[in-house]
Write an enzyme that holds these catalytic residues in place. Structure first.
Site, PDB file in Angstrom:
ATOM      1  NE  ARG A   1       3.941   1.382  -5.176  1.00 14.45           N
ATOM      2  CZ  ARG A   1       4.023   1.750  -6.454  1.00 14.45           C
ATOM      3  NH1 ARG A   1       5.151   1.649  -7.079  1.00 14.45           N
ATOM      4  NH2 ARG A   1       2.974   2.232  -7.094  1.00 14.45           N
ATOM      5  CB  THR A   2      -0.355  -3.077  -1.382  1.00 13.94           C
ATOM      6  OG1 THR A   2      -0.107  -1.692  -1.131  1.00 13.94           O
ATOM      7  CG2 THR A   2      -0.824  -3.745  -0.104  1.00 13.94           C
TER       8      THR A   2
ATOM      9  CE  LYS B   1     -19.385 -17.278 -11.758  1.00 11.06           C
ATOM     10  NZ  LYS B   1     -18.983 -18.643 -11.396  1.00 11.06           N
TER      11      LYS B   1
ATOM     12  NE  ARG C   1      -4.929  -1.660  -1.878  1.00 10.70           N
ATOM     13  CZ  ARG C   1      -3.899  -0.953  -2.305  1.00 10.70           C
ATOM     14  NH1 ARG C   1      -3.833  -0.555  -3.559  1.00 10.70           N
ATOM     15  NH2 ARG C   1      -2.910  -0.646  -1.493  1.00 10.70           N
TER      16      ARG C   1
ATOM     17  CG  HIS D   1      -2.431   1.274   2.934  1.00 11.02           C
ATOM     18  ND1 HIS D   1      -1.962  -0.016   3.124  1.00 11.02           N
ATOM     19  CD2 HIS D   1      -2.107   1.603   1.650  1.00 11.02           C
ATOM     20  CE1 HIS D   1      -1.388  -0.438   2.016  1.00 11.02           C
ATOM     21  NE2 HIS D   1      -1.461   0.527   1.111  1.00 11.02           N
TER      22      HIS D   1
HETATM   23  C1  NCD Z   1      -1.253   3.893  -1.599  1.00  9.45           C
HETATM   24  C2  NCD Z   1      -2.663   3.385  -1.442  1.00  9.45           C
HETATM   25  O1  NCD Z   1      -3.057   2.424  -2.109  1.00  9.45           O
HETATM   26  O2  NCD Z   1      -3.335   3.948  -0.602  1.00  9.45           O
HETATM   27  N1  NCD Z   1      -0.487   3.062  -2.431  1.00  9.45           N
HETATM   28  C3  NCD Z   1       0.238   2.070  -1.846  1.00  9.45           C
HETATM   29  O3  NCD Z   1      -0.312   1.140  -1.310  1.00  9.45           O
HETATM   30  N2  NCD Z   1       1.569   2.215  -1.832  1.00  9.45           N
HETATM   31  C4  NCD Z   1      -1.129   5.300  -1.954  1.00  9.45           C
HETATM   32  C5  NCD Z   1      -1.908   5.821  -3.128  1.00  9.45           C
HETATM   33  O4  NCD Z   1      -2.574   5.071  -3.832  1.00  9.45           O
HETATM   34  O5  NCD Z   1      -1.815   7.032  -3.330  1.00  9.45           O
END
Ligand code: NCD
Length: 309
Positions: free
Chosen positions: A55-56, A84, A105, A133
């Site tokens: 999703r992100t 590398k 991320r 997040h």
């Molecule tokens: C979350 C995350 O990556 O922290 N997912 C997301 O971005 N919607 C929640 C999770 O992974 O549980």
């Protein structure tokens, strides 16, 4: 202060006023997406994902594409020069020329903050380890605003892995800044919210926090239920994960005493913690929440780019 040119690493990096501005613009974009379909023409979003995501990353990409912009990046660090041995600093020094805004991320806490020291373009933290997040929090807040009207005077239960869940950490810090919020934190004793974070929000915002292990007990009194998955990838011993993974399973009978206008949220992905029967309950809004994530990210992108001031 303008959001233009700024990074978003930690939810504390933006004021309440700026947060409200992002949410209002996100809701406008949600109700009239056509109006914004060309607004990022010629702009490029770079996605640097060193950790799995559905999703992100894809909601960020969708946000940029829906505004007429372009995207580039990697979703698996093994296909990039990281493999590398390239440092994050060097990667950023180059990629900030290839894109106008970057989302990162990373499994290590603090890496997006480190990257922001080397970047000449805005960097957005798309999740760093168990730390923060912030754009999931924007997604959670726009959903609360859409369905509850105002973010105030709400009793919210947050349930699951409160120790490792970065969405929980960002959400608690941020919601505590809104007027008269009360929290019930539900987890197994091993997965309680980090004490330092709890103390921080109590000292700073004087919020009321109750900690419990029971999901059922608070059901009748809460306005929002925020379920989370047990964060398998953060456990050192698999046996601990196996023991704790099914600590909470929300099903239709758990909801028997719940309010008619309860809002059930989840950042997703769901594993077992919400039975699929609950999906048909009109109070279950987690899929709508994921949809709204696109619009709130659209708002964030244009404000950080300075396309809208
Ligand atoms: C979350 C995350 O990556 O922290 N997912 C997301 O971005 N919607 C929640 C999770 O992974 O549980």
């Amino acid at each position: 202060m303008q959001l233009k040119g700024r990074h978003l690493i930690d939810p504390d990096g933006i004021t309440l006023e700026e947060l409200n501005k992002i949410l209002s613009l996100g809701l406008q974009m949600n109700s009239n997406p056509k109006k914004y379909s060309e607004i990022c023409k010629g702009k490029i979003l770079g996605t640097l994902f060193y950790e799995p995501s559905t999703r992100t990353r894809l909601s960020f990409e969708s946000s940029m594409l829906r505004m007429g912009g372009n995207v580039l990046g990697f979703s698996d660090a093994n296909t990039s020069s990281v493999k590398k041995g390239e440092s994050v600093a060097d990667t950023i020094r180059v990629l900030d020329d290839y894109a106008d805004i970057l989302v990162m991320r990373h499994p290590s806490e603090g890496t997006p903050a480190l990257a922001s020291n080397y970047s000449t373009v805005p960097i957005i933290n798309g999740g760093d380890g168990w730390h923060q997040h912030p754009t999931q929090t924007l997604t959670d807040l726009i959903t609360i605003k859409k369905f509850k009207g105002e973010i105030e005077n709400l009793k919210i239960a947050i349930c699951g892995d409160l120790l490792f869940g970065r969405t929980v950490h960002s959400l608690l810090k941020t919601l505590s800044r809104f007027p008269n919020m009360e929290f019930i934190l539900i987890s197994p004793p091993e997965l309680k919210i980090p004490k330092v974070l709890k103390d921080e929000v109590i000292n700073k915002y004087n919020v009321k926090i109750t900690e419990t292990t029971s999901l059922e007990e608070c059901m009748a009194e809460i306005d929002i239920l925020y379920m989370t998955r047990i964060q398998k990838e953060r456990f050192l011993k698999e046996e601990d994960y196996i023991r704790l993974k099914d600590s909470y399973i929300l099903n239709t009978s758990t909801l028997d005493n719940a309010k008619e206008d309860l809002l059930i949220l989840h950042p997703l992905p769901r594993v077992n913690e919400i039975h699929t029967d609950v999906d048909n309950d009109p109070r279950a809004k987690y899929f709508e929440q994921a949809k709204l994530g696109v619009y709130v990210r659209m708002a964030l992108i244009v404000l950080l780019l300075g396309v809208i001031e």
